[in-house]
Design an enzyme around this catalytic site. Structure first.
Site, short mmCIF file in Angstrom:
data_model
loop_
_atom_site.label_atom_id
_atom_site.label_comp_id
_atom_site.label_asym_id
_atom_site.label_seq_id
_atom_site.Cartn_x
_atom_site.Cartn_y
_atom_site.Cartn_z
N HIS A 1 0.88 -1.17 0.00
CA HIS A 1 0.00 0.00 0.00
C HIS A 1 0.92 1.22 0.00
CE1 HIS A 1 -2.76 3.00 1.76
NE2 HIS A 1 -3.74 2.20 1.40
N ASP B 1 3.57 -4.01 7.97
CA ASP B 1 2.27 -3.35 7.86
C ASP B 1 1.20 -4.43 8.04
OD1 ASP B 1 -0.11 -2.36 6.97
OD2 ASP B 1 0.65 -1.55 5.08
N GLN C 1 -4.06 -5.20 7.14
CA GLN C 1 -5.04 -6.15 6.61
C GLN C 1 -4.96 -7.52 7.28
OE1 GLN C 1 -7.47 -5.31 4.76
NE2 GLN C 1 -6.77 -3.35 3.95
N LYS D 1 -10.24 -0.90 10.49
CA LYS D 1 -10.32 -2.08 9.61
C LYS D 1 -10.65 -3.32 10.42
CE LYS D 1 -6.93 -0.25 6.36
NZ LYS D 1 -7.77 0.24 5.27
N CYS E 1 -4.69 2.27 -3.80
CA CYS E 1 -3.43 2.83 -3.24
C CYS E 1 -2.27 1.86 -3.43
CB CYS E 1 -3.57 3.18 -1.76
SG CYS E 1 -4.77 4.45 -1.43
N1 7TS Z 1 -1.63 -0.62 4.70
C1 7TS Z 1 -2.53 -1.43 4.13
C2 7TS Z 1 -2.12 -2.82 3.74
C3 7TS Z 1 -3.82 -0.97 3.90
O1 7TS Z 1 -4.71 -1.78 3.35
C4 7TS Z 1 -4.16 0.36 4.26
C5 7TS Z 1 -5.50 0.95 3.95
C6 7TS Z 1 -3.20 1.14 4.90
C7 7TS Z 1 -1.93 0.62 5.08
C8 7TS Z 1 -3.48 2.51 5.40
O2 7TS Z 1 -4.31 2.44 6.52
P1 7TS Z 1 -4.87 3.75 7.21
O3 7TS Z 1 -5.84 3.24 8.24
O4 7TS Z 1 -3.72 4.46 7.81
O5 7TS Z 1 -5.53 4.55 6.13
N2 7TS Z 1 -6.15 0.32 2.87
C9 7TS Z 1 -7.22 0.78 2.20
C10 7TS Z 1 -7.81 0.06 1.16
O6 7TS Z 1 -7.47 -1.04 0.77
N3 7TS Z 1 -8.84 0.80 0.68
O7 7TS Z 1 -8.92 1.93 1.36
C11 7TS Z 1 -7.92 1.95 2.30
#
Ligand code: 7TS
Length: 406
Positions: A123, A200, A203, A226, A364
């Site tokens: 991501h 990271d 997910q 999430k 992303c």
């Molecule tokens: N890393 C992964 C693997 C992610 O899926 C996401 C967000 C992030 C980092 C960032 O997370 P945040 O909570 O700091 O925004 N992924 C997604 C997605 O798949 N669709 O919208 C956001």
């Protein structure tokens, strides 16, 4: 048909009864954010209506209640991740914030001759901060490519590791393709050359149990939203020695020990990394989400999602013209696909008219899309409340959309 886990727990989620464009909502955008169970909504309302107050500051009753509730969630997270110490859990704004905290900290540690390894599967949150770190320090960024299945090339990874490698960053589970990476083996290989490992876990935390001590990672990041919790809250797990080594990320209240006009000394862990008033309600809501997940059971969640992934894959592949991207043997419940001759955005728009929420585009993860030579995919990402009926609705909706577009 035997009842599924989703039948039992769907009623915990008030939003799942709503209509969208006159149709029952079919929510398949869980990798972006999950819906919230009533217990989480109640915890937020309970805090604001019962004991709203700032944490770690007041001697008064409300502040003590808020501090106790806030710190109890840190301990819940420690248990959830199997961390050795509760001070190894830093509460942040989310995964992006956590990764930036680490990348910023390494600005004073990396040298121009050093190398950082990332992967093509990341991501942007686990790529751009490392690019910025490389620019700042003069270090070189190297990357591990993926193969046609969306699996990281472990041979290339091994060949990139050397005594120059100072930091390795990769995800546990890919948001765009669902690939589950061999975190333990990749971590051991990085440690063998003396590199620090940043994972990271955005997910992974929603879908499986994670044991940071068993994986032996140095840092692990995640987001509450999430995993059925509120937005704007996340965590950074870090091994004590590393958290002590890294400088603070932001200066301000709560993160100091002594402040004079010229300079200050910093608070101990975890407060050194928690400047300013945190998202107290969000953290408390996250605690309720963790309790809810534990009550449902992480193994049950994983088993349900794996069964539905198999079902959804079969339903989609039965539709002519559908191609699924991401077919790793170890895969989480993400269905990323395209329909021959149709732009993903057009399919997404038609599905929305039918009340079906999917995400379309690059998710992303532009390097992945570039690797496949596509503008993006349609992504259905599942959660524990996803039902067979949701996937039937997706398959029927898709057939209708294809009939209109092709
Ligand atoms: N890393 C992964 C693997 C992610 O899926 C996401 C967000 C992030 C980092 C960032 O997370 P945040 O909570 O700091 O925004 N992924 C997604 C997605 O798949 N669709 O919208 C956001």
């Amino acid at each position: 048909m035997t009842p599924m886990l989703s039948d039992k727990i769907r009623s915990d989620f008030p939003i799942l009864t709503r209509q969208v464009h006159g149709k029952s909502l079919v929510y398949l955008d869980n990798a972006a954010t999950t819906q919230k169970p009533q217990a989480v909504i109640d915890a937020l309302v309970g805090y604001y209506s019962g004991y709203n107050s700032n944490v770690h500051r007041g001697v008064h009753q409300l502040s003590q209640e808020a501090t106790d509730a806030f710190e109890a969630v840190r301990r819940q997270l420690q248990e959830h991740l199997h961390a050795a110490e509760s001070h190894e859990i830093i509460l942040t704004k989310g995964t992006t914030d956590s990764l930036n905290l680490v990348a910023h900290g390494f600005r004073s540690i990396l040298k121009p001759e050093d190398e950082i390894i990332v992967t093509q599967l990341e991501h942007h949150s686990n790529l751009v901060p490392w690019q910025m770190l490389a620019q700042h320090t003069g270090a070189t960024l190297r990357y591990v490519p993926i193969d046609g299945r969306g699996v990281l090339d472990q041979t290339v990874y091994q060949s990139l590791l050397s005594e120059r490698t100072k930091l390795v960053a990769f995800n546990h589970i890919s948001n765009a393709l669902g690939t589950i990476n061999p975190v333990k083996a990749m971590t051991a290989a990085a440690h063998a050359v003396g590199a620090v490992v940043v994972v990271d876990g955005a997910q992974a935390l929603p879908h499986c149990s994670v044991d940071v001590q068993d994986l032996d990672v140095d840092f692990y990041a995640g987001s509450a939203h999430k995993m059925y919790g509120p937005t704007g809250v996340g965590l950074l797990y870090g091994k004590t020695a590393w958290l002590e080594t890294l400088p603070p990320y932001q200066g301000g209240g709560e993160m100091i020990s002594e402040v004079a006009m010229e300079q200050s000394s910093y608070a101990g862990l975890p407060h050194k990394f928690e400047a300013g008033t945190p998202n107290i309600a969000g953290v408390i809501g996250w605690g309720a989400a963790l309790s809810w997940m534990q009550q449902v059971g992480l193994e049950a969640i994983e088993a349900h999602e794996q069964a539905l992934l198999a079902y959804g894959t079969e339903r989609l592949l039965a539709i002519p013209g559908v191609k699924i991207y991401g077919v790793a043997p170890e895969k989480a419940a993400v269905l990323s696909f395209n329909v021959a001759g149709v732009h993903p955005y057009d399919v997404g728009t038609l599905l929305d008219q039918m009340g079906i929420a999917v995400r379309t585009g690059q998710h992303c993860t532009q390097p992945i899309m570039d690797c496949f030579g596509i503008p993006g995919t349609i992504r259905a990402s599942l959660a524990v409340y996803t039902s067979r009926e949701d996937l039937d609705a997706l398959a029927h909706g898709l057939e209708k959309a294809i009939a209109l577009l092709v």
